[in-house]
Design a protein around this motif. Structure first.
Motif, PDB file in Angstrom:
ATOM      1  N   LYS A  62       0.836  -1.199   0.000  1.00  0.00           N
ATOM      2  CA  LYS A  62       0.000   0.000   0.000  1.00  0.00           C
ATOM      3  C   LYS A  62       0.875   1.255   0.000  1.00  0.00           C
ATOM      4  N   ASN A  93      -4.979  -8.385  -0.701  1.00  0.00           N
ATOM      5  CA  ASN A  93      -6.013  -7.452  -1.159  1.00  0.00           C
ATOM      6  C   ASN A  93      -6.004  -7.328  -2.699  1.00  0.00           C
ATOM      7  N   VAL A 153      -7.396  -5.236  -4.670  1.00  0.00           N
ATOM      8  CA  VAL A 153      -7.194  -3.876  -5.192  1.00  0.00           C
ATOM      9  C   VAL A 153      -5.691  -3.591  -5.320  1.00  0.00           C
ATOM     10  N   TYR A 154      -4.935  -3.978  -4.275  1.00  0.00           N
ATOM     11  CA  TYR A 154      -3.487  -3.743  -4.311  1.00  0.00           C
ATOM     12  C   TYR A 154      -2.827  -4.586  -5.396  1.00  0.00           C
TER      13      TYR A 154
HETATM   14  C1  LIG Z   1      -8.359  -3.448   0.028  1.00  0.00           C
HETATM   15  O1  LIG Z   1      -7.839  -2.133   0.187  1.00  0.00           O
HETATM   16  C2  LIG Z   1      -8.775  -1.077  -0.050  1.00  0.00           C
HETATM   17  C3  LIG Z   1      -8.042   0.245  -0.038  1.00  0.00           C
HETATM   18  O2  LIG Z   1      -7.267   0.430   1.104  1.00  0.00           O
HETATM   19  C4  LIG Z   1      -9.876  -1.170   0.993  1.00  0.00           C
HETATM   20  O3  LIG Z   1     -10.837  -0.157   0.774  1.00  0.00           O
HETATM   21  C5  LIG Z   1     -10.527  -2.541   0.915  1.00  0.00           C
HETATM   22  O4  LIG Z   1     -11.480  -2.679   1.938  1.00  0.00           O
HETATM   23  C6  LIG Z   1      -9.492  -3.658   1.013  1.00  0.00           C
HETATM   24  N1  LIG Z   1     -10.134  -4.945   0.743  1.00  0.00           N
HETATM   25  C7  LIG Z   1     -10.016  -5.986   1.560  1.00  0.00           C
HETATM   26  C8  LIG Z   1     -10.712  -7.227   1.114  1.00  0.00           C
HETATM   27  O5  LIG Z   1      -9.394  -5.924   2.594  1.00  0.00           O
END
Ligand SMILES: *[C@@H]1O[C@H](CO)[C@@H](O)[C@H](O)[C@H]1NC(C)=O
Ligand SMILES: *[C@@H]1O[C@H](CO)[C@@H](O)[C@H](O)[C@H]1NC(C)=O
Length: 384
Positions: free
Chosen positions: A38, A102, A104-105
């Motif tokens: 992150k 994660n 998104v990452y």
């Molecule tokens: C992944 O990271 C994003 C941004 O920080 C966050 O909003 C999201 O909840 C995270 N997803 C999980 C599954 O932890």
């Protein structure tokens, strides 16, 4: 198909896309792997925007000098930025994606992996790719084609040599003379096909090499999008369009056959390309193949709607359209500092508005010409 100039700009942009920051991934001593990822992504985005805004302002200041020399004189800065982008790619590749939970990452890291783009080719990028892109662009704008019949059909029988863009394009927009259209189609290709192929091949090969180094599929590098999914979507769209396309093709061929006869158009064969180009360029113009169905005189004269407006007012009109739908208006800063005015010293009738929207600091250049087409182009840009 995008024009050569557009492709050129797109390639330059693509070659410079998405950038980011320098945190070397370490095994989770002080923080979890996800937190390290992150931190890297956050810093990278900031660095990316900074580099990008720099490239945007250089590109926009270079707008009026499209020649070879001008392009190369910019290279020192581009080289420095290129090195930074390649650095980001390498840093992103240093992350072990299987350790990042994660999603998104994960996709952000994948995206950052490809930001080095063609720059990962190092010196080859500058000696080969840039050179080939520049010569491809020059091919479309070099005035090196003798006019048809020594210029007999040109205004004032002007016999000066012509470029594909914009001269020959304009002829295709107005001519219905099959021999003239065929002459330009063939002559321009005869003159350019070998060099165009060599340059194009080098660029395609460079994309393959860069994709190889970055360890991503070549389609992903070119389209900046998941390649398999996109290819399937395109196939799907094509098969949906096919029945309508076939009918449209048959209609165009039939009309062209009526207009030019069997010597020129085989009623059951392919449409000669120079005529196909003409149909596309002349659609909705007077004398086009749909004239008898939709006479130009009876269609609205769109340019009349805007003739009272200034160039800047056209931009405002398109903004108004979106605010009327409930969108926020553009900032005063955008109007003042991010909207590049046309160069009034060298008015250019062939100017095309352009947009740089790869960071939140969007730049837009508009044109002096006032026409309905320009208004529509601004609507397109505003939508983005
Ligand atoms: C992944 O990271 C994003 C941004 O920080 C966050 O909003 C999201 O909840 C995270 N997803 C999980 C599954 O932890
Ligand atoms: C366009 O809009 C901007 C911002 O609202 C305004 O300052 C400017 O005067 C307008 N220009 C024209 C020609 O309408």
């Amino acid at each position: 198909m995008r024009s050569l100039c557009d492709s050129m700009l797109l390639l330059l942009i693509a070659a410079v896309v998405v950038a980011t920051a320098g945190v070397t991934p370490r095994s989770g001593l002080t923080s979890s792997y996800g937190q390290q990822a992150k931190a890297f992504i956050d810093q990278s985005s900031e660095r990316y925007f900074r580099l990008y805004n720099q490239i945007a302002s250089e590109t926009y200041s270079a707008n009026n000098e499209e020649d070879f020399e001008a392009l190369f004189s910019k290279l020192t800065t581009v080289k420095r930025i290129a090195d930074e982008l390649v650095g980001i790619s390498h840093e992103a590749s240093g992350f072990d994606l299987s350790k990042v939970k994660n999603g998104v990452y994960k996709s952000a890291l994948e995206e950052l992996r490809s930001v080095g783009d063609l720059f990962v080719l190092g010196e080859d990028y500058f000696s080969l790719v840039q050179m080939n892109l520049a010569s491809l662009q020059k091919m479309s704008t070099d005035k090196d084609i003798e006019p048809y019949m020594g210029g007999a059909k040109m205004p004032n029988e002007d016999d000066s040599p012509l470029a594909y863009y914009p001269d020959i394009q304009k002829i295709v927009q107005r001519s219905s003379d099959v021999d003239e259209l065929k002459y330009y189609w063939e002559t321009w290709r005869d003159k350019n096909q070998i060099w165009a192929s060599v340059n194009f091949y080098t660029i395609v090969q460079s994309y393959q090499k860069a994709a190889n180094i970055l360890e991503i599929p070549v389609h992903q590098l070119w389209y900046r999008y998941d390649s398999q999914e996109m290819i399937q979507q395109m196939e799907q769209a094509m098969s949906e369009l096919m029945p309508v396309y076939k009918q449209l093709h048959a209609f165009v061929r039939h009309e062209l056959h009526k207009k030019y006869g069997s010597d020129v158009v085989n009623p059951n064969g392919p449409i000669p390309d120079h005529l196909f180009q003409q149909v596309l360029e002349q659609a909705w113009e007077e004398g086009s193949i749909i004239e008898s169905y939709f006479p130009r005189q009876r269609l609205p004269q769109f340019d009349d709607f805007v003739q009272e407006l200034s160039a800047k007012a056209l931009v405002n009109e398109s903004e108004n359209f979106y605010t009327s739908l409930g969108f926020d208006s553009l900032s005063a800063d955008f109007h003042k500092n991010q909207l590049k005015e046309p160069n009034e010293d060298t008015p250019n009738d062939d100017c095309r508005p352009s947009l740089f929207d790869l960071t939140p600091r969007v730049l837009m250049m508009y044109c002096e010409k006032v026409s309905f087409r320009k208004l529509m182009q601004y609507h397109g840009h505003m939508a983005r």
